[in-house]
Design an enzyme around this catalytic site. Structure first.
Site, PDB file in Angstrom:
ATOM      1  N   SER A 103       0.839  -1.191   0.000  1.00  0.00           N
ATOM      2  CA  SER A 103       0.000   0.000   0.000  1.00  0.00           C
ATOM      3  C   SER A 103       0.881   1.249   0.000  1.00  0.00           C
ATOM      4  O   SER A 103       1.714   1.417  -0.887  1.00  0.00           O
ATOM      5  CB  SER A 103      -0.947  -0.043   1.208  1.00  0.00           C
ATOM      6  N   GLU A 206      -1.091  -3.601  -7.873  1.00  0.00           N
ATOM      7  CA  GLU A 206      -2.363  -3.934  -7.222  1.00  0.00           C
ATOM      8  C   GLU A 206      -3.007  -2.632  -6.780  1.00  0.00           C
ATOM      9  O   GLU A 206      -2.345  -1.594  -6.749  1.00  0.00           O
ATOM     10  CB  GLU A 206      -2.117  -4.845  -6.002  1.00  0.00           C
ATOM     11  N   HIS A 277      -4.737  -5.731  -1.457  1.00  0.00           N
ATOM     12  CA  HIS A 277      -5.494  -5.444  -0.236  1.00  0.00           C
ATOM     13  C   HIS A 277      -6.529  -6.550  -0.016  1.00  0.00           C
ATOM     14  O   HIS A 277      -7.737  -6.314  -0.040  1.00  0.00           O
ATOM     15  CB  HIS A 277      -6.167  -4.081  -0.352  1.00  0.00           C
TER      16      HIS A 277
END
Length: 330
Positions: A103, A206, A277
């Site tokens: 992230s 992602e 995630h």
């Protein structure tokens, strides 16, 4: 026993319980866990003001634990990029520290690749302490694949990850530097001094809460900037938690990916990597040289235990994955 420090470099931790749970579980896995003094600091939506978080980052680097695991992502690393002392971080890696997270941690990992010559096993795209080790059993507890992958990676035993991809890539074999992470964070760094100029790499991506059209827009930005075409392959992880719109009229993530493929002819864009995630995520060595091999629909990302002992897998047999601690997560 490996020393492991939990620190919060970006978004605030709203509650302390997930951090305590994560620390306890990581201790049970055999790590000697220390929680950074400012892990629970609060300033607006951040884990302390910029100076506090920057100091924490440098403090962890100076202590050089075996593992530096971020408690969560959120937003905040971008604010620190111009002030980070990259040589201090590199020194910790040279002393054996593995920096782990995903992230918002993408910014830290890519910044390190951009500012230093590090190309090895010091940066891992992997779990975040509270999200992955701090959930209650009612919330789903700890994912087995995520935990096993993390422990093996931190012990230096993880040598490959396997996953099922779509048809059409059988026989693919590419070798390059693995890099990437969160698509939104990576795109936001384009054109800054913190964006690594990696050619012939294997780029993994992602994202979360991003509608397919936004994913397409960011991927096209990377294509139009020449970044995608400079890679050997692109591997897409999970794009989770987005909501359909009545305006989609049948447009899905698949269509977004097809639109990008059409503009990057000859570039293999694979899907199916268990990363993002989502509860089940593998660990990936950001900055390490690796082989991407596809047989039928089985894809294998192989980096070996140590670059010095790397051997090619041209004739990767059916059971190839079993010699490498390889994690299939379908």
């Amino acid at each position: 026993m490996s020393s492991l420090t939990l620190f919060t470099p970006a978004g605030v931790l709203a509650k302390s319980q997930p951090l305590k749970r994560a620390a306890k579980r990581l201790s049970q896995l055999g790590f000697e866990v220390e929680i950074d003094a400012d892990a629970l600091a609060k300033h607006q939506r951040f884990a302390g003001d910029d100076a506090t978080r920057l100091a924490a980052l440098h403090r962890v680097a100076d202590a050089a634990p075996s593992v530096a695991l971020a408690t969560r992502g959120g937003y905040g690393m971008t604010r620190l990029l111009d002030q980070i002392d990259w040589t201090r971080l590199l020194r910790s890696i040279e002393q054996g520290t593995r920096w782990v997270g995903h992230s918002d941690l993408t910014a830290l990992q890519l910044g390190l690749l951009a500012h230093t010559k590090h190309r090895g096993f010091g940066l891992w795209a992997g779990p975040l302490a509270c999200d992955d080790f701090g959930r209650t059993d009612e919330e789903g507890g700890v994912d087995e694949v995520t935990q096993d992958c993390f422990v093996e990676a931190m012990q230096g035993l993880l040598e490959a990850v396997g996953f099922r991809t779509e048809a059409g890539f059988d026989g693919l074999h590419e070798r390059g530097t693995l890099w990437g992470g969160n698509l939104c964070v990576l795109s936001s760094m384009l054109g800054t001094p913190h964006f690594p100029k990696i050619k012939g790499g294997i780029l993994f991506l992602e994202d979360v809460n991003e509608h397919p059209y936004r994913v397409e827009r960011m991927l096209l930005q990377l294509a139009q900037a020449g970044v995608l075409q400079a890679q050997k392959a692109v591997v897409l992880g999970e794009f989770s938690a987005w909501k359909k719109s009545p305006l989609d009229r049948g447009y899905k993530l698949k269509d977004a990916i097809e639109a990008v493929r059409a503009r990057c002819p000859g570039l293999p864009i694979l899907t199916g990597l268990p990363f993002g995630h989502v509860p089940t995520k593998v660990c990936l060595p950001v900055g390490a040289k690796m082989d991407l091999v596809v047989q039928g629909r089985e894809a294998l990302m192989i980096w070996g235990p140590d670059p010095a002992h790397h051997h090619h897998h041209e004739d990767c047999g059916e059971d190839c994955g079993h010699d490498h601690h390889d994690h299939h997560a379908h």
